[in-house]
Design a protein around this motif. Structure first.
Motif, PDB file in Angstrom:
ATOM      1  N   LEU A 251       0.809  -1.215   0.000  1.00 42.77           N
ATOM      2  CA  LEU A 251       0.000   0.000   0.000  1.00 42.77           C
ATOM      3  C   LEU A 251       0.844   1.268   0.000  1.00 42.77           C
ATOM      4  N   HIS A 252       2.051   1.165   0.534  1.00 44.39           N
ATOM      5  CA  HIS A 252       2.968   2.316   0.526  1.00 44.39           C
ATOM      6  C   HIS A 252       3.844   2.309  -0.721  1.00 44.39           C
ATOM      7  N   ASP A 253       3.408   1.525  -1.702  1.00 48.93           N
ATOM      8  CA  ASP A 253       4.061   1.492  -3.018  1.00 48.93           C
ATOM      9  C   ASP A 253       5.507   1.009  -2.947  1.00 48.93           C
ATOM     10  N   VAL A 254       5.800   0.130  -1.983  1.00 47.26           N
ATOM     11  CA  VAL A 254       7.115  -0.515  -1.942  1.00 47.26           C
ATOM     12  C   VAL A 254       7.042  -1.721  -2.881  1.00 47.26           C
ATOM     13  N   HIS A 255       7.847  -1.740  -3.908  1.00 43.64           N
ATOM     14  CA  HIS A 255       7.798  -2.810  -4.903  1.00 43.64           C
ATOM     15  C   HIS A 255       8.092  -4.157  -4.251  1.00 43.64           C
ATOM     16  N   TYR A 256       7.414  -5.202  -4.751  1.00 40.94           N
ATOM     17  CA  TYR A 256       7.556  -6.514  -4.115  1.00 40.94           C
ATOM     18  C   TYR A 256       8.999  -7.021  -4.133  1.00 40.94           C
ATOM     19  N   ARG A 257       9.808  -6.557  -5.077  1.00 42.67           N
ATOM     20  CA  ARG A 257      11.212  -6.984  -5.111  1.00 42.67           C
ATOM     21  C   ARG A 257      12.049  -6.272  -4.043  1.00 42.67           C
ATOM     22  N   LYS A 258      11.526  -5.201  -3.451  1.00 47.56           N
ATOM     23  CA  LYS A 258      12.300  -4.407  -2.496  1.00 47.56           C
ATOM     24  C   LYS A 258      12.065  -4.800  -1.040  1.00 47.56           C
ATOM     25  N   PHE A 259      11.108  -5.694  -0.787  1.00 40.62           N
ATOM     26  CA  PHE A 259      10.926  -6.117   0.606  1.00 40.62           C
ATOM     27  C   PHE A 259      10.915  -7.635   0.732  1.00 40.62           C
ATOM     28  N   ASP A 260      11.461  -8.093   1.840  1.00 39.21           N
ATOM     29  CA  ASP A 260      11.529  -9.520   2.136  1.00 39.21           C
ATOM     30  C   ASP A 260      11.086  -9.711   3.586  1.00 39.21           C
ATOM     31  N   LEU A 261       9.807  -9.986   3.770  1.00 36.01           N
ATOM     32  CA  LEU A 261       9.247 -10.219   5.100  1.00 36.01           C
ATOM     33  C   LEU A 261       8.991 -11.713   5.270  1.00 36.01           C
ATOM     34  N   ARG A 262       9.316 -12.245   6.426  1.00 38.65           N
ATOM     35  CA  ARG A 262       9.130 -13.684   6.696  1.00 38.65           C
ATOM     36  C   ARG A 262       8.295 -13.878   7.956  1.00 38.65           C
ATOM     37  N   GLN A 263       7.590 -15.020   7.994  1.00 38.80           N
ATOM     38  CA  GLN A 263       6.749 -15.327   9.145  1.00 38.80           C
ATOM     39  C   GLN A 263       7.330 -16.524   9.903  1.00 38.80           C
ATOM     40  N   GLU A 264       7.901 -16.221  11.078  1.00 34.39           N
ATOM     41  CA  GLU A 264       8.488 -17.244  11.946  1.00 34.39           C
ATOM     42  C   GLU A 264       8.925 -16.602  13.255  1.00 34.39           C
ATOM     43  N   ASP A 265       9.249 -17.419  14.239  1.00 32.15           N
ATOM     44  CA  ASP A 265       9.788 -16.948  15.505  1.00 32.15           C
ATOM     45  C   ASP A 265      11.235 -16.500  15.273  1.00 32.15           C
ATOM     46  N   THR A 266      11.513 -15.221  15.500  1.00 32.61           N
ATOM     47  CA  THR A 266      12.818 -14.650  15.167  1.00 32.61           C
ATOM     48  C   THR A 266      13.968 -15.297  15.936  1.00 32.61           C
ATOM     49  N   LEU A 267      13.801 -15.500  17.225  1.00 36.90           N
ATOM     50  CA  LEU A 267      14.892 -16.038  18.026  1.00 36.90           C
ATOM     51  C   LEU A 267      15.101 -17.524  17.784  1.00 36.90           C
ATOM     52  N   GLU A 268      14.004 -18.265  17.693  1.00 33.66           N
ATOM     53  CA  GLU A 268      14.094 -19.715  17.546  1.00 33.66           C
ATOM     54  C   GLU A 268      14.361 -20.139  16.101  1.00 33.66           C
ATOM     55  N   HIS A 269      13.800 -19.397  15.140  1.00 30.81           N
ATOM     56  CA  HIS A 269      13.942 -19.766  13.725  1.00 30.81           C
ATOM     57  C   HIS A 269      14.241 -18.536  12.868  1.00 30.81           C
ATOM     58  N   PRO A 270      15.435 -17.963  12.979  1.00 32.04           N
ATOM     59  CA  PRO A 270      15.792 -16.764  12.213  1.00 32.04           C
ATOM     60  C   PRO A 270      15.799 -17.060  10.707  1.00 32.04           C
ATOM     61  N   GLN A 271      15.351 -16.070   9.920  1.00 28.53           N
ATOM     62  CA  GLN A 271      15.166 -16.283   8.486  1.00 28.53           C
ATOM     63  C   GLN A 271      16.152 -15.546   7.584  1.00 28.53           C
ATOM     64  N   HIS A 272      16.960 -14.673   8.124  1.00 27.64           N
ATOM     65  CA  HIS A 272      17.862 -13.874   7.282  1.00 27.64           C
ATOM     66  C   HIS A 272      19.309 -13.968   7.774  1.00 27.64           C
ATOM     67  N   LEU A 273      19.735 -15.144   8.187  1.00 28.81           N
ATOM     68  CA  LEU A 273      21.027 -15.291   8.851  1.00 28.81           C
ATOM     69  C   LEU A 273      22.224 -14.838   8.015  1.00 28.81           C
ATOM     70  N   GLU A 274      22.115 -14.901   6.703  1.00 31.66           N
ATOM     71  CA  GLU A 274      23.253 -14.527   5.857  1.00 31.66           C
ATOM     72  C   GLU A 274      23.334 -13.029   5.604  1.00 31.66           C
ATOM     73  N   GLU A 275      22.318 -12.284   6.021  1.00 32.62           N
ATOM     74  CA  GLU A 275      22.238 -10.861   5.684  1.00 32.62           C
ATOM     75  C   GLU A 275      22.824  -9.967   6.784  1.00 32.62           C
ATOM     76  N   ARG A 276      23.398  -8.838   6.360  1.00 37.67           N
ATOM     77  CA  ARG A 276      23.819  -7.785   7.274  1.00 37.67           C
ATOM     78  C   ARG A 276      23.150  -6.487   6.821  1.00 37.67           C
ATOM     79  N   PHE A 277      22.716  -5.668   7.776  1.00 34.92           N
ATOM     80  CA  PHE A 277      21.869  -4.517   7.444  1.00 34.92           C
ATOM     81  C   PHE A 277      22.480  -3.203   7.926  1.00 34.92           C
ATOM     82  N   GLU A 278      22.228  -2.151   7.152  1.00 38.34           N
ATOM     83  CA  GLU A 278      22.780  -0.836   7.472  1.00 38.34           C
ATOM     84  C   GLU A 278      22.014  -0.160   8.612  1.00 38.34           C
ATOM     85  N   ALA A 279      20.721  -0.450   8.705  1.00 36.65           N
ATOM     86  CA  ALA A 279      19.905   0.084   9.806  1.00 36.65           C
ATOM     87  C   ALA A 279      19.085  -1.055  10.404  1.00 36.65           C
TER      88      ALA A 279
END
Length: 524
Positions: free
Chosen positions: A275-303
């Protein structure tokens, strides 16, 4: 659109919710209202996109005959392009406006106005149009909380249909102005509604919404000194509002990442992004328990930003002692309080040139045991803690506890000290909650950026002083907000007491006389 028009739109959308209010709980009818707004948005976006493609042929998307060979050729060509660019596809007859018209039609006009089955099929078709494409993960099961068979909508199919038609017809009256390139009015109105639903959801609101004032503080903190961000990450992203707030503080965010445990809230976050016009290629949201089952372990983020659930429970399983997120600390956060587990997880994902801000309960500043050990390691061994900011009590939905913001950097400009800001007394009281005003937010951010001591507000503590305090970060140890009381004039107090005694004696004499006249015994 002017601010006045925007307020009218927000008010109108909230009034539409009246159709469901009273029939079900706020967090239930939220899913219907926001779901239908999202469906209308997708329809209008697709219609404008299709017409742009058809403009050379002078054809309007709604005029295409879906049953003709020529019409199907048009639709196939548009679908191929739309799924690639927008991520989904709708036929002309599946557009929101067309369904609303069919629902509003009078039965005597020859057509049935029963649209529930049709609507269910269309919402499923939106998801099916993405299968096997890049956007599949962003649209799959997106409408699963929009249950059109629920008895809460009505006892009979006719009653359910009438209610849904009423909502669609009212929504259809609104012009979302999607053809205005610079217009983010719908996204802002959607945010407004999420906030309104949060206000009515009590304790549950903390699961999906961070008050806008707090989101603004976190966003401004992690964007300090930056005009563009390569990436932003929220490990407990809720409705996605905090991620989107960060984007308002810079010219561009190249990629958004998030994780959310609650399925319904995860759906809300994906809708909010689109709805905020963020293109589907620009966001990666996952559904899981963050601490028990992290989904972006290979990524490092600027913010990295987050408002994790305060003092939540987690497994603290021994297996995590060898997990790269926690292993270097030598201790795991206690199973009864996952606050530092979230901090450790976030720091693992923070890039070397990145900034991180997280909201936590005050206990993380001084609690001992494993938490004290982790806190000491972060300061003494890693020196990543940049600032500690105390917020007022009672500014979050569902809890009145005071909170703090911890700011971390792996490459600090000021490695020899930690900034403390006590903003706990800077707020406006509103009904049941305290509210951070624009001037309160500005004061916090200006103080952080200037990084200077201010009387009763901030203090720059050398690391040696932190060590002397045994790495206890309790803010009153560093920022003195004590207000000295005015000296008491003892002579004036004595005079007041004497005057009171004289007045009492006169009152006693008057009572004695009244009792004597009445022939009753006077009180002693």
């Amino acid at each position: 659109m002017t601010e006045e028009q925007k307020r009218k739109l927000e008010s109108y959308l909230w009034n539409i919710a009246d159709a469901l209010r009273g029939k079900m709980h706020a967090d239930e009818f939220r899913d219907y209202i926001l779901g239908f707004i999202f469906y209308k948005y997708l329809s209008e976006k697709l219609y404008l996109y299709a017409n742009a493609i058809l403009s050379e042929d002078g054809v309007d998307f709604l005029s295409i005959d879906e049953k003709s060979d020529e019409g199907n050729e048009y639709l196939e060509a548009i679908k191929e392009d739309a799924v690639l660019q927008l991520g989904y596809f709708l036929k002309p007859s599946e557009l929101f406006s067309e369904v609303a018209k069919r629902g509003a039609a009078k039965e005597e006009e020859g057509a049935s106005n029963f649209i529930l089955d049709d609507l269910t099929r269309i919402l499923n078709n939106i998801e099916r149009s993405t299968m096997g494409t890049e956007s599949e993960d962003d649209f799959i099961a997106l409408f699963e909380d929009l249950d059109l068979t629920s008895t809460k909508l009505g006892r009979t199919e006719k009653a359910k249909n009438e209610l849904i038609v009423k909502i669609l017809v009212e929504l259809n009256k609104i012009d979302f102005e999607l053809d205005k390139v610079d217009s983010d009015v719908l996204g802002d109105a959607y945010e407004y509604l999420i906030g309104k639903f949060a206000a009515g959801a009590g304790k549950k609101a903390g699961e999906f919404y961070t008050p806008q004032s707090v989101s603004t503080i976190l966003a401004k903190l992690v964007t300090t000194g930056k005009t563009k961000l390569k990436s932003v990450y929220d490990p407990t992203c809720g409705s996605g509002s905090l991620l989107l707030r960060v984007s308002k503080e810079v010219k561009e965010v190249s990629a958004y990442y998030g994780q959310e445990m609650n399925r319904t809230t995860y759906n809300l976050a994906r809708m909010n992004m689109i709805l905020h016009d963020v293109h589907y290629r620009k966001f990666d949201l996952r559904q899981e328990d963050t601490l028990e089952h992290p989904q972006h372990l290979e990524e490092r983020f600027e913010a990295v930003v987050a408002n994790p659930p305060f003092s939540a429970k987690w497994s603290a399983n021994k297996i995590f002692e060898s997990d790269d997120r926690f292993s270097q600390y030598g201790r795991l956060a206690p199973s009864s309080k996952a606050d530092f587990a979230f901090v450790q997880h976030m720091l693992y994902h923070l890039d070397d040139n990145g900034q991180m801000a997280v909201v936590l309960p005050h206990g993380v500043l001084f609690r001992g045991g494993a938490e004290g050990h982790i806190r000491r390691f972060l300061i003494e061994d890693r020196n990543w803690l940049d600032a500690v900011i105390g917020l007022p009590a009672n500014i979050f939905y569902g809890t009145s506890i005071p909170t703090c913001v911890l700011v971390f950097k792996k490459c600090r400009e000021h490695p020899d000290d930690i900034l403390f800001i006590d903003a706990s007394a800077h707020f406006e009281k509103q009904k049941n909650q305290n509210h951070l005003r624009k001037k309160d937010i500005k004061s916090i951010i200006d103080t952080y950026r200037v990084r200077e001591p201010k009387e009763k507000l901030s203090y720059v503590a050398p690391l040696s002083e932190i060590e002397e305090n045994d790495f206890n970060l309790n803010i009153p140890r560093y920022v003195d907000t004590f207000e000295e009381e005015e000296p008491v004039d003892l002579q004036a107090v004595v005079r007041e007491l004497k005057d009171l005694e004289e007045n009492m004696a006169e009152a006693d004499e008057a009572i004695r006389k009244f009792c004597q006249e009445l022939g009753i015994e006077a009180p002693v």
